[in-house]
Structures are given as C-alpha cells and as structure tokens.
Design a protein around this motif. Structure first.
Motif, PDB file in Angstrom:
ATOM      1  N   VAL A 114      13.274 -10.486  -6.646  1.00  0.00           N
ATOM      2  CA  VAL A 114      12.784  -9.126  -6.465  1.00  0.00           C
ATOM      3  C   VAL A 114      12.059  -9.053  -5.119  1.00  0.00           C
ATOM      4  CG1 VAL A 114      11.493  -7.216  -7.466  1.00  0.00           C
ATOM      5  CG2 VAL A 114      12.428  -8.998  -8.957  1.00  0.00           C
ATOM      6  N   PHE A 115      12.478  -8.116  -4.277  1.00  0.00           N
ATOM      7  CA  PHE A 115      11.915  -7.975  -2.932  1.00  0.00           C
ATOM      8  C   PHE A 115      11.223  -6.629  -2.786  1.00  0.00           C
ATOM      9  CE2 PHE A 115      15.577 -10.777  -2.657  1.00  0.00           C
ATOM     10  CZ  PHE A 115      15.117 -11.830  -1.864  1.00  0.00           C
ATOM     11  N   GLY A 116      10.241  -6.583  -1.879  1.00  0.00           N
ATOM     12  CA  GLY A 116       9.539  -5.343  -1.609  1.00  0.00           C
ATOM     13  C   GLY A 116       9.475  -5.058  -0.114  1.00  0.00           C
ATOM     14  N   THR A 117       9.538  -3.769   0.247  1.00  0.00           N
ATOM     15  CA  THR A 117       9.414  -3.322   1.635  1.00  0.00           C
ATOM     16  C   THR A 117       8.582  -2.046   1.664  1.00  0.00           C
ATOM     17  OG1 THR A 117      11.675  -4.112   2.050  1.00  0.00           O
ATOM     18  CG2 THR A 117      10.660  -2.744   3.754  1.00  0.00           C
ATOM     19  N   PHE A 118       7.663  -1.952   2.614  1.00  0.00           N
ATOM     20  CA  PHE A 118       6.919  -0.718   2.815  1.00  0.00           C
ATOM     21  C   PHE A 118       7.641   0.129   3.854  1.00  0.00           C
ATOM     22  CE2 PHE A 118       3.667   1.599   5.389  1.00  0.00           C
ATOM     23  CZ  PHE A 118       3.336   2.542   4.424  1.00  0.00           C
ATOM     24  N   LEU A 119       7.860   1.414   3.534  1.00  0.00           N
ATOM     25  CA  LEU A 119       8.562   2.336   4.429  1.00  0.00           C
ATOM     26  C   LEU A 119       7.574   3.403   4.892  1.00  0.00           C
ATOM     27  CD1 LEU A 119      11.747   2.757   2.193  1.00  0.00           C
ATOM     28  CD2 LEU A 119      11.430   1.168   4.099  1.00  0.00           C
ATOM     29  N   ASP A 120       7.201   3.335   6.155  1.00  0.00           N
ATOM     30  CA  ASP A 120       6.236   4.272   6.711  1.00  0.00           C
ATOM     31  C   ASP A 120       6.954   5.550   7.127  1.00  0.00           C
ATOM     32  OD1 ASP A 120       4.122   5.547   7.833  1.00  0.00           O
ATOM     33  OD2 ASP A 120       3.910   4.213   9.562  1.00  0.00           O
ATOM     34  N   ASN A 121       6.868   6.566   6.287  1.00  0.00           N
ATOM     35  CA  ASN A 121       7.532   7.839   6.563  1.00  0.00           C
ATOM     36  C   ASN A 121       6.625   8.848   7.259  1.00  0.00           C
ATOM     37  OD1 ASN A 121       9.932   6.956   5.350  1.00  0.00           O
ATOM     38  ND2 ASN A 121       9.231   7.606   3.326  1.00  0.00           N
ATOM     39  N   THR A 122       5.386   8.435   7.535  1.00  0.00           N
ATOM     40  CA  THR A 122       4.422   9.333   8.203  1.00  0.00           C
ATOM     41  C   THR A 122       3.815   8.621   9.415  1.00  0.00           C
ATOM     42  OG1 THR A 122       2.685   8.585   6.663  1.00  0.00           O
ATOM     43  CG2 THR A 122       3.887  10.596   6.087  1.00  0.00           C
ATOM     44  N   PRO A 123       4.626   8.228  10.393  1.00  0.00           N
ATOM     45  CA  PRO A 123       4.114   7.459  11.538  1.00  0.00           C
ATOM     46  C   PRO A 123       3.144   8.235  12.413  1.00  0.00           C
ATOM     47  CG  PRO A 123       6.378   8.155  11.933  1.00  0.00           C
ATOM     48  CD  PRO A 123       6.075   8.485  10.500  1.00  0.00           C
ATOM     49  N   ASP A 124       3.169   9.562  12.328  1.00  0.00           N
ATOM     50  CA  ASP A 124       2.298  10.367  13.184  1.00  0.00           C
ATOM     51  C   ASP A 124       0.822  10.244  12.815  1.00  0.00           C
ATOM     52  OD1 ASP A 124       4.515  11.220  14.520  1.00  0.00           O
ATOM     53  OD2 ASP A 124       4.686  13.126  13.445  1.00  0.00           O
ATOM     54  N   ASN A 125       0.537   9.704  11.627  1.00  0.00           N
ATOM     55  CA  ASN A 125      -0.864   9.595  11.227  1.00  0.00           C
ATOM     56  C   ASN A 125      -1.554   8.357  11.812  1.00  0.00           C
ATOM     57  OD1 ASN A 125       0.041   7.435   9.688  1.00  0.00           O
ATOM     58  ND2 ASN A 125      -0.051   8.533   7.740  1.00  0.00           N
ATOM     59  N   GLY A 126      -0.811   7.546  12.556  1.00  0.00           N
ATOM     60  CA  GLY A 126      -1.403   6.411  13.235  1.00  0.00           C
ATOM     61  C   GLY A 126      -1.830   5.283  12.327  1.00  0.00           C
ATOM     62  N   LYS A 127      -1.274   5.236  11.114  1.00  0.00           N
ATOM     63  CA  LYS A 127      -1.659   4.189  10.167  1.00  0.00           C
ATOM     64  C   LYS A 127      -0.646   3.043  10.224  1.00  0.00           C
ATOM     65  CE  LYS A 127      -4.249   7.276   7.122  1.00  0.00           C
ATOM     66  NZ  LYS A 127      -4.446   7.751   5.728  1.00  0.00           N
ATOM     67  N   GLY A 128      -0.164   2.608   9.056  1.00  0.00           N
ATOM     68  CA  GLY A 128       0.701   1.428   8.996  1.00  0.00           C
ATOM     69  C   GLY A 128       2.077   1.683   9.564  1.00  0.00           C
ATOM     70  N   ALA A 129       2.869   0.639   9.583  1.00  0.00           N
ATOM     71  CA  ALA A 129       4.254   0.726  10.041  1.00  0.00           C
ATOM     72  C   ALA A 129       5.144   0.068   8.996  1.00  0.00           C
ATOM     73  CB  ALA A 129       4.417   0.036  11.390  1.00  0.00           C
ATOM     74  N   THR A 130       6.431   0.412   9.040  1.00  0.00           N
ATOM     75  CA  THR A 130       7.380  -0.175   8.102  1.00  0.00           C
ATOM     76  C   THR A 130       7.332  -1.696   8.177  1.00  0.00           C
ATOM     77  OG1 THR A 130       8.836   1.748   8.192  1.00  0.00           O
ATOM     78  CG2 THR A 130       9.821  -0.339   7.515  1.00  0.00           C
ATOM     79  N   SER A 131       7.282  -2.335   7.018  1.00  0.00           N
ATOM     80  CA  SER A 131       7.135  -3.790   6.959  1.00  0.00           C
ATOM     81  C   SER A 131       8.491  -4.475   6.874  1.00  0.00           C
ATOM     82  CB  SER A 131       6.297  -4.183   5.743  1.00  0.00           C
ATOM     83  OG  SER A 131       7.064  -4.035   4.549  1.00  0.00           O
ATOM     84  N   SER A 132       8.483  -5.781   7.039  1.00  0.00           N
ATOM     85  CA  SER A 132       9.660  -6.591   6.759  1.00  0.00           C
ATOM     86  C   SER A 132       9.772  -6.773   5.249  1.00  0.00           C
ATOM     87  CB  SER A 132       9.547  -7.964   7.427  1.00  0.00           C
ATOM     88  OG  SER A 132       9.444  -7.837   8.820  1.00  0.00           O
ATOM     89  N   GLU A 133      10.982  -7.036   4.778  1.00  0.00           N
ATOM     90  CA  GLU A 133      11.178  -7.272   3.351  1.00  0.00           C
ATOM     91  C   GLU A 133      10.590  -8.627   2.972  1.00  0.00           C
ATOM     92  OE1 GLU A 133      14.834  -6.185   0.602  1.00  0.00           O
ATOM     93  OE2 GLU A 133      15.169  -8.142   1.569  1.00  0.00           O
ATOM     94  N   ALA A 134       9.925  -8.674   1.822  1.00  0.00           N
ATOM     95  CA  ALA A 134       9.298  -9.911   1.368  1.00  0.00           C
ATOM     96  C   ALA A 134       9.556 -10.104  -0.123  1.00  0.00           C
ATOM     97  CB  ALA A 134       7.794  -9.878   1.639  1.00  0.00           C
ATOM     98  N   LEU A 135       9.621 -11.373  -0.546  1.00  0.00           N
ATOM     99  CA  LEU A 135       9.872 -11.699  -1.952  1.00  0.00           C
ATOM    100  C   LEU A 135       8.625 -11.421  -2.785  1.00  0.00           C
ATOM    101  CD1 LEU A 135      11.818 -13.031  -4.058  1.00  0.00           C
ATOM    102  CD2 LEU A 135      10.662 -15.203  -3.514  1.00  0.00           C
ATOM    103  N   ILE A 136       8.787 -10.599  -3.824  1.00  0.00           N
ATOM    104  CA  ILE A 136       7.685 -10.333  -4.749  1.00  0.00           C
ATOM    105  C   ILE A 136       7.615 -11.436  -5.792  1.00  0.00           C
ATOM    106  CG2 ILE A 136       6.756  -8.736  -6.456  1.00  0.00           C
ATOM    107  CD1 ILE A 136       8.245  -6.486  -5.015  1.00  0.00           C
ATOM    108  N   GLU A 137       8.726 -11.723  -6.443  1.00  0.00           N
ATOM    109  CA  GLU A 137       8.794 -12.791  -7.441  1.00  0.00           C
ATOM    110  C   GLU A 137      10.247 -13.039  -7.829  1.00  0.00           C
ATOM    111  OE1 GLU A 137       7.400 -11.777 -11.473  1.00  0.00           O
ATOM    112  OE2 GLU A 137       7.045  -9.742 -10.705  1.00  0.00           O
ATOM    113  N   THR A 138      10.463 -14.112  -8.586  1.00  0.00           N
ATOM    114  CA  THR A 138      11.782 -14.457  -9.093  1.00  0.00           C
ATOM    115  C   THR A 138      11.751 -14.418 -10.617  1.00  0.00           C
ATOM    116  OG1 THR A 138      12.334 -15.836  -7.178  1.00  0.00           O
ATOM    117  CG2 THR A 138      13.566 -16.229  -9.209  1.00  0.00           C
ATOM    118  N   LEU A 139      12.705 -13.704 -11.197  1.00  0.00           N
ATOM    119  CA  LEU A 139      12.766 -13.541 -12.646  1.00  0.00           C
ATOM    120  C   LEU A 139      13.794 -14.497 -13.245  1.00  0.00           C
ATOM    121  CD1 LEU A 139      12.886  -9.620 -12.784  1.00  0.00           C
ATOM    122  CD2 LEU A 139      10.866 -11.109 -12.672  1.00  0.00           C
ATOM    123  N   ASN A 140      13.518 -14.950 -14.460  1.00  0.00           N
ATOM    124  CA  ASN A 140      14.432 -15.831 -15.182  1.00  0.00           C
ATOM    125  C   ASN A 140      15.086 -15.036 -16.310  1.00  0.00           C
ATOM    126  OD1 ASN A 140      15.833 -17.785 -16.531  1.00  0.00           O
ATOM    127  ND2 ASN A 140      14.057 -19.051 -17.041  1.00  0.00           N
TER     128      ASN A 140
END
Length: 313
Positions: free
Chosen positions: A80-106
């Motif tokens: 399971v992977f997660g990515t942050f998508l910054d859809n409001t770049p004009d507010n000067g806050k975060g930026a879209t992140s790289s995809e990262a592993l949240i966890e692995t399920l069995n």
C-alpha cells in the motif's frame, strides 16, 4: 461470391473444430491450464474518502476483495503506497510528494467473503498519511488530496496495480481501480443558497450513461427537508440521465458538453450530493456554487456521495 466464400470459410472452421473435439481436447486444455492470468483487487465499498481539516482521527477506508484464478491464493502480499497531491500551490504551503510505502498487507490474514474470496477492510488515518509522505498539518489545505495505491504481489513475483489496468477492470464490472483518492475538505456548513452550476462532459460524445447503458439516473441532491433535485446530460438512448425522478428533465447537450443548474433555497441546512456511476468511464463534471467557485468534481467510476469542498466556497 463474397457470400459463398463466407459460407465455405464458416463450414471449414466448423469442421476443424469438430475434428479437434473428436480427437481430444488435450492441447486446448493444456493451453488454458498454462495460461498466465492476472489478479484483481475489487472494490466492495469506499467507506470514507474525505479528510476534514482539524479532525485528528479522520481516515480513508475501503472494503476490498482479492480475485485470481485460484481464489486469491496466488497473491502473496499487497503493498500500500501513499502520495500527497498539492492541488492548491498558490497558498505557498506544501508540494506534491513522492510516493512512499505505507505498509504491506498479508492476504492470509483476510477473511473469506460470501463468494469464498479473501476480503478485508483497509483503513489508514490522516496521521499515517502525513508521516508516510513527510507532509505536516500546516502543509494541507482544502482541495488537496492523498492518493492511496494498492499493488498485488503474486507468488511468482509478478505485480499488478493501476498501471496494468484496462477499462474493463476500472469500470462497473470489476470495479478494480487499485488507486484511490482521499480529499482534504473543510468541515461541512450550510450550502450557499442560489443557483448552483454543473458543467458536464462525455468523452465519447453520446451523453451520459450512468447506472445503465441506455442513460440512467442523474446526479441527485437531497436537501434536509427531503426535496430531491436532479441534473444529468441527456442521452440519445432509451433512458436519458436526469429523467427518472418525478419527471425531472435532463440537460440538452451536443453529446459532449452540457451545462445544468439546480437551485438551493435560502434556509437549507444540508445538501447531500450523489453520483449514480459511470457505466463506461466517459463522464466528467464539475460543481460550481452561486459564488462561482468549483467545489466538487468527477469522482471516478464508482457510484457514491460527491465530496463538496466547503473550503473553496
């Protein structure tokens, strides 16, 4: 001449099939047995896909079913992977992140569902999405999103996710998108009274086919007093979207683009929006408040509640 040729070809093919069957089906059976097939992670239900700002225990949750040619036994694990998508770049806050592993399920720990296939309900809280992607509370704003992507890891090492998807898998039959979005929203408030605009599109150019192939239901808006409003693009087929409730009219269009409206009266406390589905993966829409702000849009092929971003109203 063309007709005779077709008849001859059909008879010849039938003869070949007949001979093959009488001589035994071993070759055919061997091919079928040896065929490598993929796997599906079917959506049973998306239980929660909005993350209200200021709600510390907000979460994304989806119920899933594992399918393969051996009833789920060929899936070794699910990343399971997660990515942050910054859809409001004009507010000067975060930026879209790289995809990262949240966890692995069995999958061995999943329960068996009614169809005898492994099922599970997966939940990930906002705090985990933030830590996984390296984003802080101060970086998020209404309209931003977290993407949650699942990847099936087979016992033979093959992997399946949204990159291997076809229209059949993502559509209403298998409902297997592998990738979901959870949107950051402001806490609900009373809807702005007045005329709301719904800009509607169809990529194929034949109007909307929502919950049926001949048109189907339109988007519905249920007010707190029980009033149900509806809007949808007309279809040239039997049941045009937007005509099934009490004689409501669908929106005329050129097949590709249509603009509909609903009016929310003053004093309305709540308005619940519902999307009936996208039969062929062709539908698009955006919702504008009387203030002219886009507060909601296309949610994917799944039917369900439409998320209204009150931060943007």
């Amino acid at each position: 001449m063309k007709l005779n040729y077709k008849i001859f070809t059909t008879i010849a093919l039938a003869a070949i099939v007949s001979i093959s069957c009488t001589e035994g089906d071993k070759t055919f059976d061997d091919i079928v047995d040896a065929e490598q097939r993929g796997a599906v992670l079917r959506t049973i239900n998306v239980n929660s896909n909005e993350l209200p700002i200021g709600v510390s225990d907000g979460f994304f949750e989806v119920a899933l079913e594992v399918q393969d040619q051996e009833d789920g036994k060929l899936v070794q694990s699910i990343d399971v992977f997660g990515t942050f998508l910054d859809n409001t770049p004009d507010n000067g806050k975060g930026a879209t992140s790289s995809e990262a592993l949240i966890e692995t399920l069995n999958p061995a720990s999943f329960e068996l569902g009614d169809a005898g296939l492994p099922v599970t309900t997966y939940r990930v809280e906002l705090s985990s999405l933030l830590s996984t992607t390296g984003v802080s509370d101060a970086d998020i704003d209404g309209g931003d999103e977290f993407a949650v992507r699942f990847e099936l890891v087979m016992t033979d090492g093959r992997r399946f996710s949204n990159g291997q998807n076809s229209g059949t898998l993502t559509g209403s039959y298998f409902s297997s998108p592998f990738r979901y979005t959870a949107i950051i929203v402001c806490p609900p408030k009373a809807p702005t009274p007045g005329v709301w605009t719904i800009n509607m599109t169809d990529s194929y150019g034949d109007g909307w086919q929502t919950d049926t192939g001949s048109g189907g239901a339109g988007i519905t808006v249920t007010l707190d007093d029980g009033t149900v409003l509806e809007v949808g693009m007309c279809s040239p087929y039997g049941g045009a979207a937007g005509t099934f409730l009490g004689g409501a009219d669908c929106t005329p269009n050129d097949g590709s683009v249509g603009v509909g409206t609903i009016t929310i009266p003053d004093g309305t406390l709540t308005a619940d929006w519902f999307f009936p589905g996208d039969r062929y993966g062709e539908i698009g829409y955006e919702i504008l408040t009387p203030n002219g702000n886009v507060v909601g849009g296309y949610q994917g092929v799944e039917a369900g509640s439409i998320l209204i971003n009150f931060c943007l109203d």
